[in-house]
Scaffold this motif. Sequence first.
Motif, PDB file in Angstrom:
ATOM      1  N   LEU A 289       4.595  25.898 -43.020  1.00 60.02           N
ATOM      2  CA  LEU A 289       5.786  26.303 -43.778  1.00 60.02           C
ATOM      3  C   LEU A 289       7.032  25.603 -43.247  1.00 60.02           C
ATOM      4  O   LEU A 289       7.894  25.200 -44.030  1.00 60.02           O
ATOM      5  CB  LEU A 289       5.961  27.823 -43.716  1.00 60.02           C
ATOM      6  N   THR A 292       6.508  22.003 -44.878  1.00 56.93           N
ATOM      7  CA  THR A 292       6.701  21.857 -46.327  1.00 56.93           C
ATOM      8  C   THR A 292       8.094  22.320 -46.748  1.00 56.93           C
ATOM      9  O   THR A 292       8.748  21.658 -47.566  1.00 56.93           O
ATOM     10  CB  THR A 292       5.636  22.638 -47.105  1.00 56.93           C
ATOM     11  N   ALA A 293       8.559  23.440 -46.193  1.00 55.17           N
ATOM     12  CA  ALA A 293       9.888  23.932 -46.552  1.00 55.17           C
ATOM     13  C   ALA A 293      10.981  23.045 -45.957  1.00 55.17           C
ATOM     14  O   ALA A 293      11.968  22.720 -46.633  1.00 55.17           O
ATOM     15  CB  ALA A 293      10.058  25.378 -46.086  1.00 55.17           C
ATOM     16  N   TRP A 296      11.125  19.679 -47.792  1.00 55.37           N
ATOM     17  CA  TRP A 296      11.682  19.879 -49.130  1.00 55.37           C
ATOM     18  C   TRP A 296      13.192  20.110 -49.045  1.00 55.37           C
ATOM     19  O   TRP A 296      13.960  19.634 -49.877  1.00 55.37           O
ATOM     20  CB  TRP A 296      10.993  21.060 -49.816  1.00 55.37           C
ATOM     21  N   THR A 406       6.656  16.345 -51.626  1.00 57.80           N
ATOM     22  CA  THR A 406       6.981  17.723 -51.210  1.00 57.80           C
ATOM     23  C   THR A 406       6.442  18.718 -52.229  1.00 57.80           C
ATOM     24  O   THR A 406       5.956  19.799 -51.862  1.00 57.80           O
ATOM     25  CB  THR A 406       8.509  17.903 -51.064  1.00 57.80           C
ATOM     26  N   ALA A 410       3.111  21.190 -50.896  1.00 54.48           N
ATOM     27  CA  ALA A 410       3.296  22.643 -50.903  1.00 54.48           C
ATOM     28  C   ALA A 410       2.281  23.347 -51.786  1.00 54.48           C
ATOM     29  O   ALA A 410       2.036  24.548 -51.617  1.00 54.48           O
ATOM     30  CB  ALA A 410       4.711  22.985 -51.364  1.00 54.48           C
ATOM     31  N   SER A 426       8.561  27.375 -50.038  1.00 56.85           N
ATOM     32  CA  SER A 426       8.916  25.989 -49.730  1.00 56.85           C
ATOM     33  C   SER A 426       9.915  25.449 -50.738  1.00 56.85           C
ATOM     34  O   SER A 426      10.911  24.803 -50.369  1.00 56.85           O
ATOM     35  CB  SER A 426       7.649  25.118 -49.722  1.00 56.85           C
TER      36      SER A 426
END
Length: 507
Positions: A289, A292-293, A296, A406, A410, A426
């Motif tokens: 997380l 991906t977050a 992004w 991204t 996710a 995300s």
Amino acid sequence: MTSTEEGSIQTVEEEPPKNIYDRVNQKLASARYSEDHQAERYREEEVRLYGGFRSPTISTIVSGIGFFSEAYDLYVVNVLSELWKKEYSTYFSQNSGMISRIGNSAIVGAIVGQLFFGLIGDRVGRKAGLLVTSFILFLGPVLSSVSFGANGSVNGLFWMLVVVRGFLGVGIGGEYPCASVSAAEAGDDAKVKRGKTVLFVFSMQGVGQVVGIVVAIIALLFTKSNFHVDNTSGFHAVWRFVLAFGALPIIPVFVLRTRMRDSLRFRIAGYKRRKVPMLVTFRYYWLRLVGTAGCWFLNDIVQYSNGIFSSEIITGVVAGSDKTVLDIAMFTLLVAILTLPGYYVAALTVDKIGHKRLQIIGFTCVGLCGILIGGLINQLENQPGAFILMYGIFLFFVQFGSNTTTFLLAAELYSTPVRTTCAGISAAVGKAGAAIGTQFLGPIEHAFSGNNGVRAVFIIAGGISLLGALLTWWVIPEPNKRTLEDEDFSFAEYCIRHGVDAKLFSS
């Protein structure tokens, strides 16, 4: 069975697993056997219901068209903001922040939609989430086109646009987790390359952006309202028509989405009837997380700030103060077209290059291009063709890299019972980056004289992109060779070890 001394036959029960590892393996083997039989039954049912037109195909098509509409609604403000500034020049001379409020309201709404529909996608179903977002994507443009202020108040008109576009943003945000996950799972169901399937869906964002500008240009030409700088006759009808047009593509999408089904991966496990404790999810996936977050977030600072302010950047560098709205729209269209190849080159090569590797390549190239443009901005001012080309290359690598990957990563790095939830988290963190980027980079652009503001924006964007490359390399695994089923069973094994297997498998 064993024989006793008296010759009688005695049945001996199977010895239970001695430890947690035996129990995990026994449970997973049973689940795999059950899923294989259920998958075969569902495929036979699909042939009976759909013939050759399989449910994964429908899911992919409707997800793509939904992203077309989402991008149209979001990015068309780039052109409309120039119309509003000319038609309501007196108002905006005293309320210069209203354009930012209109743009940011959709972003804030998107954050809400991504979090809410991320949960809905896991707890109720991907199809249910997509049907609701379709309704919002239809109603939002209609309400935007009929916005008005009490007693003809211009201030009331734009505040209604702020509220309505915030509502529209909820639907836009909901598309991200539901559509990306639906496309990823459809790719696995159809036994095709998952990366290509998801990125072809996402590529419709670029098409929607281009079509939005084209519709605005056609409307301007039709009303002949663009021929002089001070001539604003017809602008009122143009921007209302352009906003309303965004509702049209959603009508067939809604009909098709009533026919789509939740993915085979989602249905055979019956996950929507079970709730996985979020604490267990975060313990297992916290590092992913962050990856991906966080990536992004960094991507959207760069991508959205440049997208939202592209008309201002182009005007400041190559257009000049004497250009009409049509001139600015044409420059914006050219830049949008230059980004399109990035979507499709990424879709065609992502499974060969690798999903993680492509993201690193994209972030790195965007970083280097941004710093280069910032350093050469004064020289590029007198070379509009060179600036448009370099800016197009900059945006090409945004698409051939972080903006597409991204979205993909996710949707595939998490297990089925929490996939849309984690994808939504995300995406929401990413949209927070978009909001911060527009609020942070916008004032920086206007804080310096001449082209120094644009220079600062590009150099900062370049540095942020290089940071994204490092974060990707550090925390994101490569999912290219793994199926979604593999990820499901890896997560299931972890859950069983922590006593929550009853929530993952049928008894």
